[in-house]
Design an enzyme around this catalytic site. Structure first.
Site, PDB file in Angstrom:
ATOM      1  N   LEU A  75       0.830  -1.203   0.000  1.00  0.00           N
ATOM      2  CA  LEU A  75       0.000   0.000   0.000  1.00  0.00           C
ATOM      3  C   LEU A  75       0.866   1.256   0.000  1.00  0.00           C
ATOM      4  O   LEU A  75       2.069   1.203   0.255  1.00  0.00           O
ATOM      5  CB  LEU A  75      -0.952  -0.033   1.198  1.00  0.00           C
TER       6      LEU A  75
ATOM      7  N   LYS B 229      14.961  -0.034   3.955  1.00  0.00           N
ATOM      8  CA  LYS B 229      14.256   0.627   2.856  1.00  0.00           C
ATOM      9  C   LYS B 229      14.401   2.144   2.957  1.00  0.00           C
ATOM     10  O   LYS B 229      14.592   2.824   1.940  1.00  0.00           O
ATOM     11  CB  LYS B 229      12.779   0.234   2.894  1.00  0.00           C
TER      12      LYS B 229
ATOM     13  N   LYS C 269       7.367  11.001  -0.495  1.00  0.00           N
ATOM     14  CA  LYS C 269       6.821  10.418   0.738  1.00  0.00           C
ATOM     15  C   LYS C 269       7.881   9.610   1.486  1.00  0.00           C
ATOM     16  O   LYS C 269       8.032   9.745   2.706  1.00  0.00           O
ATOM     17  CB  LYS C 269       5.618   9.535   0.383  1.00  0.00           C
TER      18      LYS C 269
END
Length: 303
Positions: free
Chosen positions: A64, A170, A238
């Site tokens: 998501l 990440k 983001k």
């Protein structure tokens, strides 16, 4: 084994398709059902909600866009976490911040569900080719349960540590990608502003130690001005923001990353949000009328 997959965007749709190729019975959910149609045509089942999906599966993957989407899908109205069977396994491949992964791991544990954070490195073509890298934060036994499934979608698995370690890796990797792309775009803009041709810059810079290897794959996008998204710019912004949040939480200063993430935000305001993040070049260069070198000048003659 019945597998659930929630989130069929650019990456998730390709990951789910590769799972399906290897035979697991697949149950999928996406807010826009049309994005699931190719999977449904090949035998996947569509669930009407995350909760309905959870009742049918032993392992659930989520891919998501951001932490709020993950939390709403897991814990909101018709969320899946209340409906997964005891000892089911939830694998979150979303790009989120480490503290959020730890929060979701704790919520899963309260429901007797095992949690794995397993974000990936790789763009849409890499996802399609099943050559993603998975950065995994999990108990070792949980990783071994899902290792064969991860290898349907990727060719490298790195067990970074416990919950939150996968998302930590990440954050570090996307910080490097975002900064490298912005620095390269700025260097290209400078070179063109000084009168060097775009071809000269590409030919001279790509493949040198000064330039990250992945930037070679962005040459055609910059050259053509076709920024069809492999990794949308808004999601890079983001991720860099989440890296800055993680830095704040851990007391780390990141002046370069904070400047770069605001550069991406400005590019979003100029209409680049849905384009590939390499469109940061277009944002930096589009307002310039670059000169060309006068080949008859003394400077050109001495070159």
């Amino acid at each position: 084994m019945r597998i659930g997959f929630i989130g069929l965007g650019i990456m998730g749709s390709r990951m789910a398709a590769n799972l399906q190729k290897h035979g697991p019975s697949l149950v999928v959910f996406n807010r826009t059902r049309a994005k699931a149609q190719l999977l449904l045509d090949k035998g996947a089942c569509f669930a009407d909600s995350p909760a309905k999906l959870a009742e049918q599966v032993e392992v659930l993957f989520t891919m998501l866009a951001h932490p709020d989407a993950v939390e709403q899908t897991a814990l909101g109205r018709n969320g899946f976490l209340n409906h997964l069977k005891s000892n089911a396994l939830w694998v979150d491949c979303s790009s989120v911040n480490p503290s959020f992964s730890k929060k979701m791991a704790a919520a899963a544990a309260r429901h007797q569900v095992h949690f794995v954070d397993a974000p990936v490195t790789g763009s849409a073509p890499v996802a399609a080719e099943a050559t993603l890298t998975f950065w995994v934060g999990a108990d070792a036994a949980d990783l071994e349960r899902i290792r064969p499934l991860l290898l349907c979608m990727g060719n490298k698995i790195v067990h970074a540590g416990g919950h939150g370690a996968g998302t930590s890796m990440k954050m570090v990797i996307n910080l490097l990608l975002g900064n490298a792309m912005a620095a390269f775009a700025e260097a290209m803009a400078l070179g063109e502003g000084l009168g060097l041709s775009q071809k000269m810059l590409f030919d001279s810079l790509l493949g040198t130690p000064a330039v990250a290897p992945f930037l070679a794959s962005k040459r055609d996008k910059i050259k053509s001005g076709n920024y069809q998204a492999e990794f949308p710019l808004r999601w890079m912004q983001k991720d860099m923001h989440l890296a800055s949040v993680s830095a704040y939480e851990s007391g780390v200063a990141m002046p370069l990353t904070n400047a770069a993430k605001e550069l991406y935000r400005l590019a979003m305001r100029e209409g680049h949000a849905s384009q590939d993040f390499s469109a940061i070049y277009d944002y930096l260069a589009s307002n310039h009328d670059f000169p060309t070198i006068d080949q008859t000048s003394p400077a050109a003659a001495m070159a």
